[in-house]
Design a protein around this motif. Structure first.
Motif, PDB file in Angstrom:
ATOM      1  N   LEU A 178      -5.102   1.505   2.936  1.00 36.31           N
ATOM      2  CA  LEU A 178      -6.158   0.768   3.555  1.00 36.31           C
ATOM      3  C   LEU A 178      -6.966  -0.133   2.393  1.00 36.31           C
ATOM      4  O   LEU A 178      -7.690  -1.036   2.833  1.00 36.31           O
ATOM      5  CB  LEU A 178      -7.286   1.883   3.887  1.00 36.31           C
ATOM      6  N   ALA A 179      -6.817   0.148   1.208  1.00 37.26           N
ATOM      7  CA  ALA A 179      -7.470  -0.606   0.066  1.00 37.26           C
ATOM      8  C   ALA A 179      -6.684  -1.930  -0.097  1.00 37.26           C
ATOM      9  O   ALA A 179      -7.297  -3.041  -0.488  1.00 37.26           O
ATOM     10  CB  ALA A 179      -7.465  -0.069  -1.256  1.00 37.26           C
ATOM     11  N   VAL A 200       2.642   3.025   8.223  1.00 40.34           N
ATOM     12  CA  VAL A 200       2.707   2.130   6.931  1.00 40.34           C
ATOM     13  C   VAL A 200       2.564   2.857   5.717  1.00 40.34           C
ATOM     14  O   VAL A 200       3.062   2.573   4.685  1.00 40.34           O
ATOM     15  CB  VAL A 200       1.648   0.848   7.179  1.00 40.34           C
ATOM     16  N   GLN A 201       1.530   3.891   5.644  1.00 43.37           N
ATOM     17  CA  GLN A 201       1.297   4.780   4.544  1.00 43.37           C
ATOM     18  C   GLN A 201       2.648   5.636   4.231  1.00 43.37           C
ATOM     19  O   GLN A 201       2.665   5.782   3.052  1.00 43.37           O
ATOM     20  CB  GLN A 201       0.155   5.444   4.562  1.00 43.37           C
ATOM     21  N   GLY A 231       4.179   3.212  15.959  1.00 43.38           N
ATOM     22  CA  GLY A 231       2.824   2.859  16.127  1.00 43.38           C
ATOM     23  C   GLY A 231       2.475   1.675  16.860  1.00 43.38           C
ATOM     24  O   GLY A 231       1.446   1.488  17.559  1.00 43.38           O
ATOM     25  N   LEU A 232       3.259   0.630  16.667  1.00 45.74           N
ATOM     26  CA  LEU A 232       3.272  -0.692  17.214  1.00 45.74           C
ATOM     27  C   LEU A 232       3.394  -0.608  18.598  1.00 45.74           C
ATOM     28  O   LEU A 232       2.367  -1.485  19.690  1.00 45.74           O
ATOM     29  CB  LEU A 232       4.109  -1.793  16.525  1.00 45.74           C
ATOM     30  N   GLU A 233       4.045   0.367  19.276  1.00 37.73           N
ATOM     31  CA  GLU A 233       4.204   0.573  20.561  1.00 37.73           C
ATOM     32  C   GLU A 233       3.024   1.206  21.187  1.00 37.73           C
ATOM     33  O   GLU A 233       2.492   0.529  22.172  1.00 37.73           O
ATOM     34  CB  GLU A 233       5.490   1.532  21.041  1.00 37.73           C
ATOM     35  N   GLU A 234       2.494   1.999  20.383  1.00 39.10           N
ATOM     36  CA  GLU A 234       1.277   2.877  20.752  1.00 39.10           C
ATOM     37  C   GLU A 234       0.088   1.544  21.079  1.00 39.10           C
ATOM     38  O   GLU A 234      -0.925   1.736  21.704  1.00 39.10           O
ATOM     39  CB  GLU A 234       0.842   3.724  20.218  1.00 39.10           C
ATOM     40  N   LEU A 235      -0.227   0.705  19.926  1.00 41.81           N
ATOM     41  CA  LEU A 235      -1.021  -0.364  20.031  1.00 41.81           C
ATOM     42  C   LEU A 235      -0.903  -1.265  21.115  1.00 41.81           C
ATOM     43  O   LEU A 235      -1.879  -1.524  21.855  1.00 41.81           O
ATOM     44  CB  LEU A 235      -1.074  -1.188  18.725  1.00 41.81           C
ATOM     45  N   ASN A 255       5.163  -7.989   6.981  1.00 44.57           N
ATOM     46  CA  ASN A 255       4.785  -7.969   5.416  1.00 44.57           C
ATOM     47  C   ASN A 255       5.166  -6.624   4.776  1.00 44.57           C
ATOM     48  O   ASN A 255       5.900  -6.773   3.720  1.00 44.57           O
ATOM     49  CB  ASN A 255       3.448  -8.197   4.794  1.00 44.57           C
ATOM     50  N   VAL A 256       4.895  -5.588   5.435  1.00 47.13           N
ATOM     51  CA  VAL A 256       5.079  -4.279   4.654  1.00 47.13           C
ATOM     52  C   VAL A 256       6.588  -4.029   4.829  1.00 47.13           C
ATOM     53  O   VAL A 256       7.115  -3.395   3.778  1.00 47.13           O
ATOM     54  CB  VAL A 256       4.414  -3.170   5.504  1.00 47.13           C
TER      55      VAL A 256
END
Length: 390
Positions: A178-179, A200-201, A231-235, A255-256
């Motif tokens: 998050l930082a 991502v974490q 996670g992208l599917e849930e968004l 990017n990640v």
């Protein structure tokens, strides 16, 4: 000259044709398989050769130097060097998007027939061939038991966040993503956003843990990572694919993943294959057997309380045929040799087998007394022993 009515008809026709071609082109783009990183001895050919989703486990097995049950008739992967194999294979499946902006890649291929798949067969092969070396086998799946570990992964990656409580706790600790991430429209308190940020974490923590345990990337056993991100599917399901949350998350994930592939490739000494599969949606739901990878450890354990038999590997048929035909050839050879020895004609043998010791001494004395030649001695021997003796 063309009338005004005919001109309008032509313009309408061209507009419809252009819209059809645009829709067709967008549909052809579809899901994709992108090779982010690969060593030089694993040769991927650039082209638009489609690969079926059910063939991806075979492709992963071939890149790691393992044999498969059926030949992979796909021109995107060429035969590599015989005595070199990658130290690791990292497969990331991203659900909810058909493509990501990953400009720094080795090759990209369209994905057809996007059926659900797992790398369980590849993981079992790694575990059966390198059981003594305890390779790292790590699988992340969007299910109740999200994390599947085997080998050295049990001790290294046991602290990865899995539940929502662990995810919230990890995102509030030092070293959280998050930082460093531009969240923009994402909200860390929403469950859909939290699921995306947790994935991502996890990618960040995997590379961080490997940097602390570099010995895992330097052993002789190949490692396998299979990470499925939903996670992208849930968004997209929560906010819609045109929402700013979905667009921001897509840019962040691209990017990640680009950095994740570079870090994994560097940690394994430029000897790792990193693939990214982007799937809008699977055609059929995946029924996953719970802890299927962990059960393979009991199968290979002689002291298992269930008395399970050992699983045969892919070389069983080859070894069986070699032993079978070798035994048949040796048995036939023994039969033929025994038959010929039993029916051997002593008349074709030398004088040692045709005459006893007394006859040999008597012949020697007669030859020395009469001074006969070899032909005369044969004639004399024929008079005393006119035929073959049994």
């Amino acid at each position: 000259m063309m009338s005004l009515e005919n001109r309008r008809r032509m313009e309408t026709l061209f507009t419809v044709a252009f819209m059809f071609c645009s829709a067709f082109t967008a549909g052809v783009k579809g899901d994709s398989l992108t090779i982010l990183q690969a060593p030089g001895y694993v040769s991927f050919q650039k082209g638009d050769w489609p690969i079926s989703g059910e063939k991806i486990p075979d492709m992963v097995a071939l890149t790691m130097g393992f044999s498969i049950q059926e030949d992979l008739s796909w021109p995107g992967l060429r035969a590599g060097q015989l005595f070199q194999r990658p130290r690791a294979n990292v497969l990331v499946v991203v659900r909810g998007v058909d493509s990501l902006a990953l400009p720094q890649n080795v090759a990209s291929y369209p994905l057809e027939n996007p059926v659900p798949f797992t790398l369980d067969s590849v993981a079992e092969t790694v575990h059966s061939l390198f059981a003594e070396d305890t390779p790292v086998v790590l699988q992340l799946a969007p299910s109740e038991e999200r994390l599947y570990m085997l080998g050295k992964a049990n001790a290294v990656f046991e602290d990865l966040p899995v539940t929502l409580q662990q995810i919230r706790s990890r995102l509030s600790q030092d070293g959280s993503v998050l930082a460093s991430l531009p969240l923009n429209s994402l909200n860390r308190n929403a469950e859909a956003d939290l699921l995306f940020l947790s994935e991502v974490q996890v990618l960040h923590d995997i590379t961080a843990l490997l940097q602390r345990h570099r010995h895992l990337a330097k052993d002789h056993s190949p490692d396998l990572y299979s990470l499925e991100l939903s996670g992208l599917e849930e968004l997209g399901r929560r906010y819609g694919q045109d929402s700013p949350q979905y667009q921001d998350a897509t840019a962040i994930l691209a990017n990640v993943l680009q950095k994740f592939g570079e870090d994994m490739f560097g940690l394994y000494g430029d000897s790792a294959v990193v693939e990214v599969v982007t799937v809008k949606s699977f055609e059929a739901p995946l029924t996953r057997k719970s802890r299927s990878i962990l059960e393979s450890k009991q199968i290979s354990n002689p002291g298992s309380p269930y008395n399970l038999a050992y699983k045969y590997n892919f070389n069983y048929a080859v070894i069986f045929n070699i032993v079978l035909w070798l035994m048949i050839i040796l048995a036939l050879a023994v039969i033929v040799i025994s038959y010929n020895l039993w029916n051997m004609d002593p008349g074709y043998d030398s004088i040692i087998y045709r005459m006893t010791n007394q006859k040999i001494r008597r012949k020697k004395n007669r030859l020395s007394r009469h001074g006969l030649t070899a032909d005369q001695s044969q004639h004399l021997d024929g008079e005393e022993d006119p035929g073959p003796h049994c």
